[in-house]
Motif scaffolding. Sequence first.
Motif, short mmCIF file in Angstrom:
data_model
loop_
_atom_site.label_atom_id
_atom_site.label_comp_id
_atom_site.label_asym_id
_atom_site.label_seq_id
_atom_site.Cartn_x
_atom_site.Cartn_y
_atom_site.Cartn_z
N MET A 1 0.03 -7.22 -13.82
CA MET A 1 -0.92 -6.46 -12.80
C MET A 1 -0.63 -5.01 -12.62
SD MET A 1 -1.20 -7.06 -8.61
CE MET A 1 0.43 -6.30 -8.31
N TYR A 2 -1.80 -4.15 -13.09
CA TYR A 2 -1.63 -2.79 -12.91
C TYR A 2 -1.27 -2.31 -11.74
CZ TYR A 2 -2.81 1.95 -13.77
OH TYR A 2 -2.92 3.33 -13.77
N THR A 3 -0.25 -1.35 -11.90
CA THR A 3 0.10 -0.62 -10.58
C THR A 3 -0.17 0.77 -10.82
OG1 THR A 3 2.00 -2.26 -10.39
CG2 THR A 3 2.06 -0.02 -8.94
N VAL A 4 -0.85 1.13 -9.55
CA VAL A 4 -1.21 2.90 -9.51
C VAL A 4 0.10 3.44 -9.47
CG1 VAL A 4 -2.39 4.43 -8.53
CG2 VAL A 4 -3.56 2.37 -9.06
N LYS A 5 0.18 4.51 -10.00
CA LYS A 5 1.31 4.99 -10.04
C LYS A 5 1.21 6.55 -8.91
CE LYS A 5 3.09 4.67 -14.69
NZ LYS A 5 3.45 5.28 -15.88
N PRO A 6 2.26 6.63 -8.11
CA PRO A 6 2.28 7.72 -6.99
C PRO A 6 2.14 8.93 -7.26
CG PRO A 6 4.56 6.92 -7.23
CD PRO A 6 3.78 5.94 -7.98
N THR A 7 1.31 9.77 -6.98
CA THR A 7 1.26 11.35 -7.15
C THR A 7 1.59 12.17 -5.86
OG1 THR A 7 -1.23 11.33 -6.70
CG2 THR A 7 -0.29 10.91 -9.02
N ILE A 8 2.04 13.42 -6.25
CA ILE A 8 2.25 14.08 -5.21
C ILE A 8 0.95 15.29 -5.05
CG2 ILE A 8 3.79 16.00 -4.30
CD1 ILE A 8 5.08 13.24 -5.10
N ASP A 180 1.34 8.19 -1.93
CA ASP A 180 0.74 6.99 -1.01
C ASP A 180 2.06 5.78 -1.34
OD1 ASP A 180 -0.21 4.68 0.18
OD2 ASP A 180 -2.10 4.72 -1.56
N LEU A 181 2.95 5.83 -0.95
CA LEU A 181 4.08 5.00 -1.21
C LEU A 181 5.07 4.54 -0.17
CD1 LEU A 181 5.66 3.23 -3.45
CD2 LEU A 181 6.79 5.32 -4.01
N LYS A 182 5.23 3.23 0.13
CA LYS A 182 6.11 2.85 1.26
C LYS A 182 7.21 1.85 0.57
CE LYS A 182 3.70 4.54 4.70
NZ LYS A 182 4.12 5.73 5.34
N THR A 183 8.28 2.26 1.17
CA THR A 183 9.74 1.46 0.63
C THR A 183 10.18 0.67 1.59
OG1 THR A 183 11.04 3.35 0.92
CG2 THR A 183 10.22 3.41 -0.97
N ASN A 184 9.90 0.99 2.88
CA ASN A 184 10.72 0.14 3.80
C ASN A 184 10.30 -1.30 3.91
OD1 ASN A 184 12.51 0.09 6.13
ND2 ASN A 184 10.68 -0.02 7.47
N LYS A 185 11.39 -2.06 3.88
CA LYS A 185 11.08 -3.70 3.84
C LYS A 185 10.39 -4.13 2.60
CE LYS A 185 11.74 -4.17 8.72
NZ LYS A 185 11.00 -4.62 9.93
N ARG A 186 10.46 -3.24 1.40
CA ARG A 186 9.65 -3.62 0.22
C ARG A 186 10.72 -3.78 -0.88
NH1 ARG A 186 6.44 -1.22 3.54
NH2 ARG A 186 4.09 -1.53 3.54
N CYS A 187 11.88 -4.22 -0.78
CA CYS A 187 12.74 -4.29 -2.02
C CYS A 187 12.42 -5.14 -3.08
CB CYS A 187 14.25 -4.88 -1.24
SG CYS A 187 15.46 -4.90 -2.32
N SER A 188 11.99 -4.39 -3.89
CA SER A 188 11.96 -5.13 -5.32
C SER A 188 11.83 -4.07 -6.42
CB SER A 188 10.47 -5.68 -5.28
OG SER A 188 9.44 -4.70 -5.22
N TRP A 189 12.05 -4.68 -7.77
CA TRP A 189 12.02 -3.74 -8.71
C TRP A 189 10.87 -2.99 -8.98
CZ3 TRP A 189 14.88 -0.88 -11.55
CH2 TRP A 189 14.42 -0.17 -12.88
N SER A 193 11.27 0.99 -8.79
CA SER A 193 10.74 1.97 -9.98
C SER A 193 9.56 2.73 -9.44
CB SER A 193 10.29 0.87 -11.27
OG SER A 193 9.19 0.43 -10.67
N LEU A 194 8.88 2.48 -8.66
CA LEU A 194 7.78 3.49 -8.26
C LEU A 194 8.34 4.66 -7.49
CD1 LEU A 194 4.76 1.13 -7.17
CD2 LEU A 194 4.78 2.75 -9.05
N TYR A 195 9.24 4.00 -6.70
CA TYR A 195 10.16 5.38 -5.98
C TYR A 195 10.63 6.24 -6.73
CZ TYR A 195 14.61 6.69 -3.67
OH TYR A 195 15.57 7.55 -3.15
N ILE A 196 11.38 5.77 -7.84
CA ILE A 196 12.07 6.65 -8.69
C ILE A 196 11.00 7.36 -9.26
CG2 ILE A 196 13.40 6.79 -11.08
CD1 ILE A 196 15.02 6.03 -8.67
#
Length: 375
Positions: A1-8, A180-189, A193-196
């Motif tokens: 599945m394609y994941t949109v990468k976050p932008t600033i 547009d990225l949330k990490t809380n309670k979303r522990c997964s690789w 990787s999107l967070y990084i």
Amino acid sequence: MYTVKPTIDPYLFEKQFEAFKKFVEEQSNVSFLSFASNPYTDEQEGYKYNIYRTARDKLTFQAWKESDIGSGDIIAATIEAIEFQSNNLVQWQNRYGDEKRPHHPLHEAKTSFENTRIIEQCLFDFYHKSDVIGSFDELINIFGKKYALIAYLFFVKDNSKYLPIAPLYLDRSFELLGVDLKTNKRCSWENYSLYIYAVNEIKLMLTEALSSNISLLDAHSFAWMLSAQMEKQGKLADTKEYLSLSDTERDAIVKSRIGQGQFRKSLIEYWSKCAITGCQKHELLKASHIKPWSRSEPIERISLYNGLLLSPNLDSCFDSGFISFDDSGKIMVSNELNEKDMRSLGIQNEMKLFRIEPEHRKYLVYHRENIFKKS
């Protein structure tokens, strides 16, 4: 599945960075030139480098041998690398009972040879092999979705690639920067990787803003301080008016800000004049991305070869897809522009970029295939 990468959002970054710089200079009474050289940022955030070094000294995973698996030594070293006084990146202290500690399975495994063997095999593979996705899932199997702990173990593995995480604070910082990225309670690789990736984007923008080398951990510190310190002290930039604008209005502001920054300076130095007409009045010329900023990878956004310096009418036509250029630099005119429009805009079929290099071509291909109005 394609994941949109976050932008600033460049405008939000610019405003919050200006506020950050002012805040740090007020706290330190010296100019902010880099994270390491400023006494305030070094005092507030430099300790993370010490935690990294201390943890690695205690872990000594480079010296582990396969024969150590099942001995308990790997678990003991991992516990030591977590449980030391200055480590505030993981809530390891026994505040709410031993079973509530995120690394409790390490202590629990001491009573079972089989559990010790399984956990030590996982840790050995994690620190000695490159399958980070599989390792992330294995660590979840052992610890559960203890995001801060798992991120910490990755950070200790390599701080040039991985980071600790404090989801609530960092989610708020991302919001402040338009990410547009949330990490809380979303522990997964995938989430990690999107967070990084997002923090790497911040790193790139900080590098450009400061014209100095910025580490991934510096970018993490910037994001952390926005929400953990500056917001609490009322030191953030006021961006309410900007956030109330439509997407179209925001895009126009972002484009104008990019055109005023280092990217524009680089294009002026490279092209020196309009890439088509030869107009040398720099204040009239527009710095334009070939592959739009919003669709570019971080490194593409600052690439000299992803930009043209154009007269305003040509810039507008190029951005809107009414013109493009082939691999030789020759102009391509959309069928949606008639001859009268072309004359009014000063566009001629013989026009050509006065210079073109192989590095330009991949961006021109993207523009022709995705922006240019073919019919």
